[in-house]
Design a protein around this motif. Sequence first.
Motif, PDB file in Angstrom:
ATOM      1  N   PHE A  37       2.024  -8.475  10.639  1.00 20.38           N
ATOM      2  CA  PHE A  37       1.765  -8.773   9.230  1.00 20.38           C
ATOM      3  C   PHE A  37       3.079  -8.975   8.476  1.00 20.38           C
ATOM      4  N   LEU A  89      -5.242  -2.373   2.492  1.00 14.28           N
ATOM      5  CA  LEU A  89      -4.936  -3.656   3.143  1.00 14.28           C
ATOM      6  C   LEU A  89      -5.566  -4.815   2.377  1.00 14.28           C
ATOM      7  N   TYR A 108      -7.568   3.247   3.591  1.00 12.96           N
ATOM      8  CA  TYR A 108      -6.616   2.412   4.322  1.00 12.96           C
ATOM      9  C   TYR A 108      -7.086   0.956   4.298  1.00 12.96           C
ATOM     10  N   GLY A 143      -3.522  -5.552  -0.485  1.00 17.55           N
ATOM     11  CA  GLY A 143      -2.354  -6.319  -0.102  1.00 17.55           C
ATOM     12  C   GLY A 143      -2.687  -7.782   0.098  1.00 17.55           C
ATOM     13  N   ALA A 144      -3.861  -8.075   0.655  1.00 18.89           N
ATOM     14  CA  ALA A 144      -4.214  -9.464   0.956  1.00 18.89           C
ATOM     15  C   ALA A 144      -4.640 -10.225  -0.292  1.00 18.89           C
ATOM     16  N   GLU A 161       0.405 -12.180   6.367  1.00 18.92           N
ATOM     17  CA  GLU A 161       0.246 -12.291   4.916  1.00 18.92           C
ATOM     18  C   GLU A 161       1.334 -11.570   4.141  1.00 18.92           C
ATOM     19  N   PHE A 162       1.970 -10.571   4.776  1.00 14.99           N
ATOM     20  CA  PHE A 162       2.948  -9.789   4.029  1.00 14.99           C
ATOM     21  C   PHE A 162       4.380 -10.244   4.325  1.00 14.99           C
ATOM     22  N   ILE A 187     -12.663   9.544 -14.528  1.00 16.44           N
ATOM     23  CA  ILE A 187     -13.367  10.081 -13.349  1.00 16.44           C
ATOM     24  C   ILE A 187     -12.450  11.022 -12.583  1.00 16.44           C
ATOM     25  N   ILE A 229     -11.648   4.060 -17.132  1.00 16.27           N
ATOM     26  CA  ILE A 229     -12.784   4.753 -16.524  1.00 16.27           C
ATOM     27  C   ILE A 229     -12.362   5.485 -15.252  1.00 16.27           C
ATOM     28  N   PHE A 272     -11.701  -1.402   8.822  1.00 19.48           N
ATOM     29  CA  PHE A 272     -11.532  -0.015   8.383  1.00 19.48           C
ATOM     30  C   PHE A 272     -12.627   0.381   7.405  1.00 19.48           C
ATOM     31  N   ILE A 283     -10.410 -15.445   5.407  1.00 21.06           N
ATOM     32  CA  ILE A 283     -10.216 -14.005   5.271  1.00 21.06           C
ATOM     33  C   ILE A 283      -8.894 -13.543   5.871  1.00 21.06           C
ATOM     34  N   GLY A 284      -8.428 -14.198   6.930  1.00 22.89           N
ATOM     35  CA  GLY A 284      -7.109 -13.865   7.470  1.00 22.89           C
ATOM     36  C   GLY A 284      -7.112 -12.552   8.239  1.00 22.89           C
ATOM     37  N   LEU A 285      -6.001 -12.319   8.933  1.00 26.90           N
ATOM     38  CA  LEU A 285      -5.944 -11.149   9.808  1.00 26.90           C
ATOM     39  C   LEU A 285      -5.909  -9.848   9.001  1.00 26.90           C
ATOM     40  N   VAL A 286      -5.171  -9.835   7.905  1.00 21.99           N
ATOM     41  CA  VAL A 286      -5.074  -8.614   7.103  1.00 21.99           C
ATOM     42  C   VAL A 286      -6.438  -8.258   6.517  1.00 21.99           C
ATOM     43  N   GLY A 287      -7.137  -9.278   6.012  1.00 20.20           N
ATOM     44  CA  GLY A 287      -8.459  -9.042   5.436  1.00 20.20           C
ATOM     45  C   GLY A 287      -9.417  -8.503   6.485  1.00 20.20           C
ATOM     46  N   LEU A 299     -11.384   0.986  -6.553  1.00 22.90           N
ATOM     47  CA  LEU A 299     -10.846   2.246  -7.043  1.00 22.90           C
ATOM     48  C   LEU A 299     -11.963   3.153  -7.544  1.00 22.90           C
ATOM     49  N   VAL A 300     -12.861   2.582  -8.349  1.00 25.76           N
ATOM     50  CA  VAL A 300     -13.918   3.404  -8.934  1.00 25.76           C
ATOM     51  C   VAL A 300     -14.931   3.814  -7.858  1.00 25.76           C
ATOM     52  N   LEU A 340      -7.935  -5.033  -7.053  1.00 24.95           N
ATOM     53  CA  LEU A 340      -8.880  -4.004  -6.625  1.00 24.95           C
ATOM     54  C   LEU A 340     -10.284  -4.302  -7.126  1.00 24.95           C
ATOM     55  N   PHE A 388      -8.639  -6.886   9.178  1.00 22.07           N
ATOM     56  CA  PHE A 388      -8.198  -5.538   9.523  1.00 22.07           C
ATOM     57  C   PHE A 388      -8.728  -4.540   8.499  1.00 22.07           C
ATOM     58  N   HIS A 404     -14.105  -2.954 -14.050  1.00 24.42           N
ATOM     59  CA  HIS A 404     -14.271  -1.810 -13.164  1.00 24.42           C
ATOM     60  C   HIS A 404     -15.704  -1.304 -13.107  1.00 24.42           C
TER      61      HIS A 404
END
Lengths: 479, 217
Positions: free
Chosen positions: B109, A178, A174, A181-182, B114-115, B150, B146, A210, A200-204, A128-129, A186, A206, A68
């Motif tokens: 999806f 995604l 968001y 998910g792909a 992918e899902f 935070i 961590i 964002f 990378i695909g469609l989800v990536g 996340l961080v 994290l 998308f 992380h």
Amino acid sequence: MNESMNFSLITSEIFLLCALCVIMIVDLFQRDKERVLTFTLTQASLIVLFVLGFNSLGAERIISFDGHWVTDELATVLKLSIYAITFLALFYARSFISHRNLMRGEYYLLTLFSVLGMMIMVSANSFLVVYLGLELLSLSLYALVALQRDSSVASESAVKYFVMGGLASGFILYGVSLIYGATGSLLIADVAKHFSENSIGLVGQFGLVFIVIGLSFKFGAVPFHMWLPDIYHGAPSSITAFIASVPKIAAFGMTMRLLSEAFGQSISQWASMILIVALLSVILGNVIAVSQNNLKRLLAYSAIAHIGYFLLGVVPGTQESFSAAMYYIIVYALMTLAGFGIVIFMSSENKEYQKVTDLRGLGRYHPWYALLFSIVMISMAGIPPFIGFWPKLEIFRNLIINGYVVEAIVAIAFSVVGLFYYLRVVKEMYFAEAVDAPEISSSRSLKIAISVNCLLLLFLGLLPDSIYQYCLTAFNLMG
Amino acid sequence: MTFQAIVFYSFAAWLIFAAIMVISSKNSVKAALFLVLTFASASAIWLLLEAEFLAISLIVVYVGAVMVLLLFVVMMLDVDYAALRQGFVKKLPIALIIAIAFFVVLYSFLTHGEFSAEKFAEPAAKAADYSNIKALGRVIYTEYFIAFEIAAVILLVAIIAAISLTFRGRRNRKSQNISKQLAANKKNRLKIVKVDPVVSANETSDELAVNQSEKQS
């Protein structure tokens, strides 16, 4: 190298958090209404942080805390510039807030909290961080803008900033969800590995869209710029000077972690999006700034244009261009701090400095400050020998080397347009007929701070390598 | 249809209905209550996914604390909700187009992207004594240490920001402003008033006034 739970790697962050808690308690028991001790402790902790950071220059890249957290040269150099510019910004802030209803310990505390958020942003190695650091920064900034509660303009811009910042964070989250998910992870390293092995695909894609939109929102790049002039205009000047300068450096760190490290393999996917955003920012920012009479709004639109130039440096996607962009953003932070420093300098207790025409007669009655302000404006326009010229040169050079010739020509053409409004400020100072001598009632510390800041623009311009070499080492381009 | 599917679809239907009511109901208190219903149905769906801890914390934190506060705010503030809805009809077509396009992409999806079910195998059901909280607690202080710390700092900032924005103590200070005193100059402090030269004794202003009134009468 990969280490887990090595607390020596987050020494600076732990120190800052401890210092913050101490300052908070000290501030509580302080009788002094001017908060001298709070201010001194805040600046002292920034100096200690700078020394700590300076000692860790040149250390090897270590990934820790289960992936992380990352400590590398890029993070260290960005943190050093964050400390230095915050240090300078607090000198401006001190004299600005001391005669308004803003003089409170929380001002310094929230500034330090935002510094902590920025340190986390540039050292984060997982989505996340990054997000948590961004939220820590943004929350402190919203509160800082809203601190002047009796001003309706400041409250309005705080709400705008809050809503727009929340929207941008939502976009980034968001996109991250995604991507999670792909790829199923994290961690930036895992995401990069996944996309180097799979398409990378469609989800990536998308998710990437964002994330790019969220980043553009945070930067205030066209077409996501509408909030920026209002907030720069409405916030108290010392806070505008802070939010316009330092957080951009951290946002650069975040952009590098997200776009270059996580999506380095799929650069063709984001480079064209960033290119469009960057060119639109350069064009619109420069053109709209021409018609501005309010100096704060003028600087806000010029900020949009500068972000455009900076993003043009990210577009080619080579290590050289990234280091040029880093050089640009650090120099920009220093210049824009000086720019809003002028606004703080010209404001007096009962008058908020507003119009460009208020600078009339400065050249005749206060030649030293007129000279300093001319340095700021000419440096922003990008004319040698001032510091603003060199990063622009590097950005254009990298664009042309990588085959973006037309884009470079457009950017250069609009930087000529930009010259108009920067020089108009200089013209008002020296050549416009003055009715009355402009009043200057700023404190001695502010006079010293603004002189140091403006002269830095000149001296660093004469020694362009002084900052640039650190930017090059951050991307492993120097032995 | 299994029992689980029946539970899922009924709560999903409740959720969608409540979510639509949140944005379409005219009364803001009703909208807030429908939001409570949305959270409750969402937490039931999370229970189905075996995320018991999250489901309970959604009820405790959102329904129990956040929504009660929100209801207080909604009842205390006098907001003109009709004004907020202005332009709703005008912007509806664009919003609908974006929403439908979004839905189509997300649906693709789920069905063949992918899902989709082929790519994501259905997870096996956990054992009866599997503890959600244990699993969460194990990673929070190790893998996500961590991030967890935070998040704590962010809460501290929230406290400081809230206090500094609502504190109503004395703000003004009676301190010297030295730079202002130094900047004081003759022009701002002194006012030179033109005074007429000395008027002779028998023609003071009072007498003049008397003379004038006599002339008028």
